[in-house]
Design an enzyme around this catalytic site. Structure first.
Site: not given
Length: 234
Positions: A27-29, A81, A84, A94, A96, A103, A121
Site C-alpha cells: 500500500g501507499s503508506t 502494514d 482499509d 485489509k 484491497g 500478510e 480509517k
C-alpha cells in the site's frame, strides 16, 4: 496539508534498530515507509525485509534494501502494514491488496504486528464500507459461494469474483487462487465471522484481521497517536 500516511510512516521509523528482520505489507503508506528507510536510516544495510507482496518486494529492491525469502524465516521483529479500516480494538479490514493470506502469516510470525493508519480509517466498529475479500481454491469456488449465500442469506448483498484487467478470466492470488469480495448489507458479528468463514472447505483465508494487531500508529491532524489493542471484546 499534512500527509497523514507519511506521518504514520515517520513514526514507525523510531521503532527500527540495527539487524532487525522486518515484514512489510502493501500500500501507499508502506511505500512511504520504504522510501523513508532508504533515505534516512543510517543502519539500513543491516536490516532485512520480507513481504508477501510482489509490488512491495520491487519497492524494496528499487530502494536498495535487502529483501529475503520469507519461507526461510520463523519469526520477525516487526510486521508493519496499513489497512482499509480499523476499529477501536484494532480489528481491521485489509481487503484491497488481495494478499491477506501472506500478510496474516507474517502477522503471526512477528513479535509485534503494527498497523500504520491515518485518522479517517478509525471507526468505533467495522462497517460494510469495504468488502470481505476471501481467497478460495479454484475448484471450490461455486461450493464456497453457495455456502456463503446460505449462511448469510439476509446479510450479503453480493459476492463478486475479482477479474483480471489484463486478460480474460479471474484475478489470481499470489498462490494461484481465486479472490472473491463479499459485500454485506449488514455486517455479521466479527468474532463469529472470523471463525465461520475459515471453516468453509475451500477457503484459504479472508481479509478480516481479528485480534491480530498489537499496536497502531494512528496519524491525525494533531499528531501520531500510539494505540495498544484492547481485547475486552469476545
Amino acid at each position: 496539508m499534512i500527509n497523514l500516511k507519511q506521518e504514520a510512516a515517520k513514526a514507525a521509523l523510531q521503532l527500527l534498530k540495527p539487524d532487525q528482520l522486518i515484514g512489510l505489507g502493501v500500500g501507499s503508506t508502506i511505500a512511504y515507509f520504504i522510501e523513508l528507510i532508504a533515505s534516512s536510516i543510517s543502519f539500513k544495510s543491516s536490516l532485512k525485509f520480507i513481504s508477501p507482496s510482489f509490488e512491495t518486494k520491487m519497492w524494496l529492491k528499487e530502494n536498495g534494501l535487502v529483501c529475503i525469502d520469507g519461507s526461510t524465516q520463523a519469526t520477525l521483529d516487526y510486521y508493519f502494514d496499513s489497512c482499509d479500516q480499523l476499529d477501536m480494538h484494532l480489528n481491521a479490514f485489509k481487503s484491497g491488496g488481495g494478499v491477506h493470506t501472506g500478510e496474516k502469516i507474517m502477522a503471526n510470525m512477528a513479535n509485534q504486528f503494527i498497523l500504520l493508519a491515518d485518522g479517517p480509517k478509525m471507526v468505533e466498529k467495522l462497517t460494510t464500507k469495504y468488502p470481505l475479500c476471501v481467497e478460495i481454491i479454484p475448484e471450490a469456488w461455486l461450493s464456497v459461494r453457495k455456502e456463503l449465500r446460505s449462511s448469510y442469506s439476509t446479510m450479503i448483498s453480493e459476492i463478486v469474483l475479482r477479474k483480471s484487467e489484463q486478460k480474460a478470466g479471474p484475478l489470481l492470488s499470489e498462490r494461484g487462487n481465486f479472490l472473491a469480495d463479499i459485500y454485506f448489507s449488514k455486517l455479521p458479528d466479527i468474532h463469529e465471522l472470523n471463525k465461520q468463514i475459515k471453516h468453509i472447505t475451500g477457503v484459504v483465508e479472508h481479509s478480516l484481521f481479528y485480534q491480530l494487531c498489537s499496536v497502531c500508529l494512528l496519524a491525525t491532524a494533531d499528531g501520531v497517536i500510539h494505540l495498544t489493542a484492547n481485547r475486552a471484546e469476545k
